[in-house]
Design a protein around this motif. Structure first.
Motif, PDB file in Angstrom:
ATOM      1  N   SER A 193       4.700  -2.146   4.482  1.00 20.02           N
ATOM      2  CA  SER A 193       5.676  -2.460   3.534  1.00 20.02           C
ATOM      3  C   SER A 193       5.622  -3.442   2.556  1.00 20.02           C
ATOM      4  O   SER A 193       5.818  -3.512   1.496  1.00 20.02           O
ATOM      5  CB  SER A 193       6.944  -2.494   4.474  1.00 20.02           C
ATOM      6  OG  SER A 193       7.262  -1.455   4.815  1.00 20.02           O
ATOM      7  N   LEU A 194       4.942  -4.366   3.230  1.00 21.57           N
ATOM      8  CA  LEU A 194       4.827  -5.803   2.697  1.00 21.57           C
ATOM      9  C   LEU A 194       3.777  -5.685   1.473  1.00 21.57           C
ATOM     10  O   LEU A 194       4.345  -6.247   0.391  1.00 21.57           O
ATOM     11  CB  LEU A 194       4.190  -6.839   3.825  1.00 21.57           C
ATOM     12  CG  LEU A 194       4.423  -8.376   3.500  1.00 21.57           C
ATOM     13  CD1 LEU A 194       5.743  -8.621   2.817  1.00 21.57           C
ATOM     14  CD2 LEU A 194       4.128  -9.168   4.486  1.00 21.57           C
ATOM     15  N   VAL A 236       6.123   3.506   0.518  1.00 20.92           N
ATOM     16  CA  VAL A 236       6.972   2.317   0.507  1.00 20.92           C
ATOM     17  C   VAL A 236       7.506   2.220  -1.088  1.00 20.92           C
ATOM     18  O   VAL A 236       8.866   1.952  -1.470  1.00 20.92           O
ATOM     19  CB  VAL A 236       6.262   0.815   0.673  1.00 20.92           C
ATOM     20  CG1 VAL A 236       7.019  -0.139   0.201  1.00 20.92           C
ATOM     21  CG2 VAL A 236       5.799   0.944   2.047  1.00 20.92           C
ATOM     22  N   ILE A 237       6.716   2.366  -2.063  1.00 10.23           N
ATOM     23  CA  ILE A 237       7.031   2.472  -3.326  1.00 10.23           C
ATOM     24  C   ILE A 237       7.980   3.629  -3.886  1.00 10.23           C
ATOM     25  O   ILE A 237       8.974   3.272  -4.615  1.00 10.23           O
ATOM     26  CB  ILE A 237       5.900   2.529  -4.366  1.00 10.23           C
ATOM     27  CG1 ILE A 237       5.203   1.233  -3.928  1.00 10.23           C
ATOM     28  CG2 ILE A 237       6.343   2.555  -5.941  1.00 10.23           C
ATOM     29  CD1 ILE A 237       3.580   1.094  -4.704  1.00 10.23           C
ATOM     30  N   ILE A 297       4.939  -3.932  -6.139  1.00  9.59           N
ATOM     31  CA  ILE A 297       6.142  -3.811  -6.980  1.00  9.59           C
ATOM     32  C   ILE A 297       6.595  -5.158  -7.502  1.00  9.59           C
ATOM     33  O   ILE A 297       6.832  -5.309  -8.744  1.00  9.59           O
ATOM     34  CB  ILE A 297       7.476  -3.342  -6.270  1.00  9.59           C
ATOM     35  CG1 ILE A 297       6.934  -2.010  -5.741  1.00  9.59           C
ATOM     36  CG2 ILE A 297       8.674  -3.118  -7.110  1.00  9.59           C
ATOM     37  CD1 ILE A 297       8.013  -1.397  -4.691  1.00  9.59           C
ATOM     38  N   LYS A 298       6.473  -6.257  -6.878  1.00  6.65           N
ATOM     39  CA  LYS A 298       7.279  -7.404  -7.264  1.00  6.65           C
ATOM     40  C   LYS A 298       6.188  -8.167  -8.434  1.00  6.65           C
ATOM     41  O   LYS A 298       6.691  -8.557  -9.365  1.00  6.65           O
ATOM     42  CB  LYS A 298       7.261  -8.537  -6.264  1.00  6.65           C
ATOM     43  CG  LYS A 298       8.097  -9.938  -6.448  1.00  6.65           C
ATOM     44  CD  LYS A 298       8.125 -10.855  -5.375  1.00  6.65           C
ATOM     45  CE  LYS A 298       8.952 -12.162  -5.967  1.00  6.65           C
ATOM     46  NZ  LYS A 298       9.275 -12.929  -4.887  1.00  6.65           N
ATOM     47  N   GLU A 301      -3.533   3.325   0.954  1.00  4.75           N
ATOM     48  CA  GLU A 301      -2.778   3.583  -0.254  1.00  4.75           C
ATOM     49  C   GLU A 301      -1.700   4.364  -0.138  1.00  4.75           C
ATOM     50  O   GLU A 301      -0.772   4.452  -0.669  1.00  4.75           O
ATOM     51  CB  GLU A 301      -3.932   4.344  -1.457  1.00  4.75           C
ATOM     52  CG  GLU A 301      -5.039   3.574  -1.722  1.00  4.75           C
ATOM     53  CD  GLU A 301      -4.745   2.522  -2.609  1.00  4.75           C
ATOM     54  OE1 GLU A 301      -3.781   2.492  -3.326  1.00  4.75           O
ATOM     55  OE2 GLU A 301      -5.371   1.405  -2.466  1.00  4.75           O
ATOM     56  N   ASP A 302      -1.756   5.496   0.953  1.00  2.00           N
ATOM     57  CA  ASP A 302      -0.702   6.473   1.181  1.00  2.00           C
ATOM     58  C   ASP A 302       0.656   5.672   1.617  1.00  2.00           C
ATOM     59  O   ASP A 302       1.543   6.283   1.513  1.00  2.00           O
ATOM     60  CB  ASP A 302      -1.185   7.437   2.196  1.00  2.00           C
ATOM     61  CG  ASP A 302      -2.214   8.511   1.494  1.00  2.00           C
ATOM     62  OD1 ASP A 302      -2.277   8.616   0.285  1.00  2.00           O
ATOM     63  OD2 ASP A 302      -3.049   8.974   2.086  1.00  2.00           O
ATOM     64  N   GLU A 303       0.409   4.859   2.482  1.00  5.44           N
ATOM     65  CA  GLU A 303       1.172   3.878   2.904  1.00  5.44           C
ATOM     66  C   GLU A 303       1.960   3.190   1.721  1.00  5.44           C
ATOM     67  O   GLU A 303       3.252   3.008   1.987  1.00  5.44           O
ATOM     68  CB  GLU A 303       0.969   2.720   3.879  1.00  5.44           C
ATOM     69  CG  GLU A 303       0.314   3.506   5.333  1.00  5.44           C
ATOM     70  CD  GLU A 303      -0.404   2.290   6.076  1.00  5.44           C
ATOM     71  OE1 GLU A 303      -0.651   1.391   5.513  1.00  5.44           O
ATOM     72  OE2 GLU A 303      -0.618   2.567   7.375  1.00  5.44           O
TER      73      GLU A 303
END
Length: 148
Positions: free
Chosen positions: A21-22, A86-87, A28-29, A80-82
């Protein structure tokens, strides 16, 4: 707006020691920060622009994941899938293929398009109507099939 939620989610992920998640949240940030500081951009990013940024991040990760899988690097594809998972949490609910087909059929009927030559016009309308709700490749495929 996504940007206001991200910082809180990063803190939660740090406390939970959730590395997947991080990574996604930091991506994203970073993308939002780059967009905000680009030359010629407005002070604040609109929700539309945020959705386009998130779509771009997901598309990049899908492409990377596909390449990793082709190269036999499942360990990197999983990462990448994780991040995609999250995104995707910050994207609007994606429409099913049937819903997209129905909307595109209605657009074609309303615009009077009948041949593949009209594909560009229909794609423009469809992308505007379905922004963030469906994948661009899926939209293009359906428009092409319905106009053929």
């Amino acid at each position: 707006m996504v940007s206001s939620i991200i910082d809180q989610e990063i803190k939660k992920a740090m406390l939970a020691k959730d590395q997947a998640s991080l990574r996604g949240l930091r991506a994203i940030k970073a993308a939002l920060l780059v967009a905000r500081t680009e030359k010629g951009s407005a002070e604040e990013i609109t929700e539309d622009a945020e959705m386009k940024i998130l779509q771009r991040l997901i598309k990049q990760r899908k492409e990377s994941s596909d390449i990793y899988k082709q190269q036999g690097r499942e360990d990197l594809a999983v990462i990448e899938d994780e991040e995609i998972t999250v995104i995707s949490q910050f994207m609007p609910q994606q429409l099913s293929k049937e819903e997209v087909e129905a909307l595109i059929a209605k657009l074609i009927q309303d615009s009077g398009a009948s041949t593949v030559k009209d594909m560009g016009r229909i794609m423009g309308l469809a992308n505007k109507e379905l922004a963030g709700k469906a994948d661009g490749k899926l939209i293009a495929e359906i428009v092409k099939n319905q106009l053929a």
